[in-house]
Design a protein around this motif. Structure first.
Motif, short mmCIF file in Angstrom:
data_model
loop_
_atom_site.label_atom_id
_atom_site.label_comp_id
_atom_site.label_asym_id
_atom_site.label_seq_id
_atom_site.Cartn_x
_atom_site.Cartn_y
_atom_site.Cartn_z
N ASP A 96 0.78 -1.23 0.15
CA ASP A 96 0.01 0.09 -0.03
C ASP A 96 0.79 1.15 -0.10
OD1 ASP A 96 -2.55 -1.03 -0.04
OD2 ASP A 96 -2.67 -1.10 1.88
N ASP A 106 0.91 4.24 -2.62
CA ASP A 106 0.82 5.63 -2.47
C ASP A 106 1.66 6.66 -3.11
OD1 ASP A 106 -1.29 5.73 -0.52
OD2 ASP A 106 -0.12 4.99 1.06
N HIS A 141 -3.46 8.39 0.24
CA HIS A 141 -4.47 6.95 0.40
C HIS A 141 -4.59 7.32 2.03
CE1 HIS A 141 -3.12 3.86 -2.63
NE2 HIS A 141 -4.00 4.74 -3.15
N LYS A 144 -7.51 3.29 2.76
CA LYS A 144 -7.05 2.14 2.12
C LYS A 144 -7.76 0.73 1.85
CE LYS A 144 -2.56 3.53 3.80
NZ LYS A 144 -1.07 3.17 4.30
#
Length: 340
Positions: free
Chosen positions: A4, A8, A34, A37
Motif C-alpha cells: 500500500d 501511495d 491514500h 486504504k
C-alpha cells in the motif's frame, strides 16, 4: 515499505510528518493521497486542507470572498438590474457561476450574508415569507398553563423565511438568492410577482392580534436577530437585490419575465478558464493545468462539464496526485448530462 505504501508513492501521494495512530497507539506513516486504504484497519490520519472553494463559511458575514470572474458585458447587465431595482434572472449551464454571482454582488456592495432560498418541487411562496409553528405554540401554551406560568408570546412561533427577511430589512438592502426557480411549481413565478412588485406581505396570525398588541418581534433567517412587525405587515424600505437562477428546465410566464433583467452566463473560453484556475489555485496551479485544460475542452459539450470539475482536477494535480491513475480523471471530469 508495504505494498500500500508503494502504491501511495506511485500515485503521487506525498509523505507527511506525523502519521496515523493504530488502535494500540502505534503510529505508521501517513500519506497525502491514500487516507482510505480499504483494508479494514482503523487509523486517524491527518486530513489535508480542503480546496478553497470547499471550506464552509458557517454563515459568517466576514468570511473571505471566493474569487469570481465576470466579463464586461455581464457586469453591465448586473448593474442595470441594480439601478432598476429589478430581479436578475441568471441562466446558463451548470457550473457557469450562477449562484456564485449573488455572493459576489453581496461582497462587493457590502450587503452582508446572502439570504438563500433553494427551490424544489415542494417550495411555496408562504414558506419563503414566513413559517408559523401552530402545533408548537399549542403544546408550549398547554405546558405553561399547567405550570401556572405566563404563556409565551406568539412571536416565538413565527419565523421569517429568506424572502420575508429580505423584505423586512430596514437598513441597506439584502441580497436574496432564489436558487433554481425552474425546479419549483409552475405557478411559483407568478406567485412571486406581488412580493417583488409591492415589497410587502401580511402575516394573518399577527394581524389578528388585539389592538393592545400592535408590535411583535419575530426571528429572521439571520441567527439571533429579530425584527419588529407592526399590525402583522412586513414591508421593505428598499427592494432587496434579488438574484434568480435557472437551469433552463422550463419556460417562465411572460408577466414574470417582463419584471426581470435577463443574464445568460456563457461557457468560459480557454482564456477565462486559465484566469479562473489562476484566481483559485495561483500560478502553480495554472502552470500544471495546461494538459488538463486540453482534456477539459476536448470533453466539454454544452452542459456536459462544469468549471469546478476542472478546478478539482487541477487541485489534485497540484497536491502531487497522478490524475491519470486508475481512471481518476474520468471520475473527476464525469459527464453531467447522462443517466448515472
Amino acid at each position: 515499505m508495504t505494498t500500500d505504501d508503494r502504491n501511495d508513492l506511485e500515485t503521487g501521494g506525498d509523505l507527511e510528518t506525523g502519521g496515523a495512530r493504530e488502535p494500540g497507539g502505534a503510529r505508521e506513516p501517513a500519506y497525502a493521497w491514500h487516507l482510505f486504504k480499504g483494508d479494514g484497519r482503523a487509523r486517524e490520519p491527518d486530513l489535508p486542507p480542503a480546496p478553497p472553494w470547499r471550506r464552509p463559511t458557517g454563515g459568517d458575514r466576514e468570511a473571505p470572498a471566493r474569487p469570481y470572474l465576470i466579463g464586461a458585458r455581464e457586469t453591465h447587465i448586473v448593474n442595470a438590474a441594480l439601478h432598476l431595482r429589478r430581479p436578475l434572472l441568471v441562466t446558463g449551464h451548470p457550473g457557469t457561476g450562477k449562484s456564485s454571482l449573488a455572493h459576489a454582488v453581496a461582497h462587493e456592495l457590502g450587503l452582508g450574508r446572502v439570504l438563500h432560498w433553494p427551490v424544489n418541487s415542494r417550495s411555496t411562496l408562504h414558506d419563503a415569507l414566513y413559517r408559523y409553528d401552530a402545533i408548537g405554540r399549542l403544546r408550549e401554551t398547554t405546558l405553561h398553563r399547567d405550570r401556572g406560568e405566563p404563556e409565551p408570546g406568539i412571536g416565538t412561533y413565527v419565523r421569517l423565511g429568506p424572502l420575508g427577511t429580505a423584505l423586512a430589512q430596514r437598513g441597506r438592502p439584502r441580497v436574496l438568492l432564489v436558487d433554481e426557480l425552474d425546479k419549483g411549481d409552475v405557478d411559483l413565478p407568478n406567485d412571486l410577482l406581488a412580493a417583488f412588485e409591492d415589497g410587502r406581505f401580511e402575516i394573518p396570525e399577527l394581524a389578528r392580534l388585539p389592538e393592545e398588541q400592535p408590535v411583535v418581534e419575530v426571528p429572521t433567517e439571520d441567527p439571533g436577530e429579530r425584527v419588529a412587525v407592526e399590525r402583522g405587515v412586513v414591508h421593505c424600505r428598499e427592494f432587496p437585490v434579488v438574484v434568480i437562477t435557472s437551469n433552463g428546465e422550463r419556460d417562465f410566464p411572460p408577466a414574470f419575465l417582463r419584471r426581470c433583467v435577463r443574464l445568460d452566463l456563457p461557457e468560459p473560453d480557454r482564456d477565462r478558464l486559465r484566469d479562473i484556475v489562476a484566481a483559485h489555485l495561483g500560478p502553480e496551479g495554472l502552470a500544471r493545468a495546461e494538459d488538463l485544460l486540453d482534456v477539459f475542452e476536448n470533453r466539454r459539450a454544452p452542459g456536459e462539464l462544469a468549471t469546478d470539475q476542472l478546478l478539482n482536477a487541477v487541485f489534485l494535480r497540484v497536491g502531487g496526485v497522478d490524475t491519470d491513475a486508475e481512471g481518476l480523471l474520468d471520475a473527476v471530469l464525469h459527464s453531467l448530462g447522462r443517466t448515472v
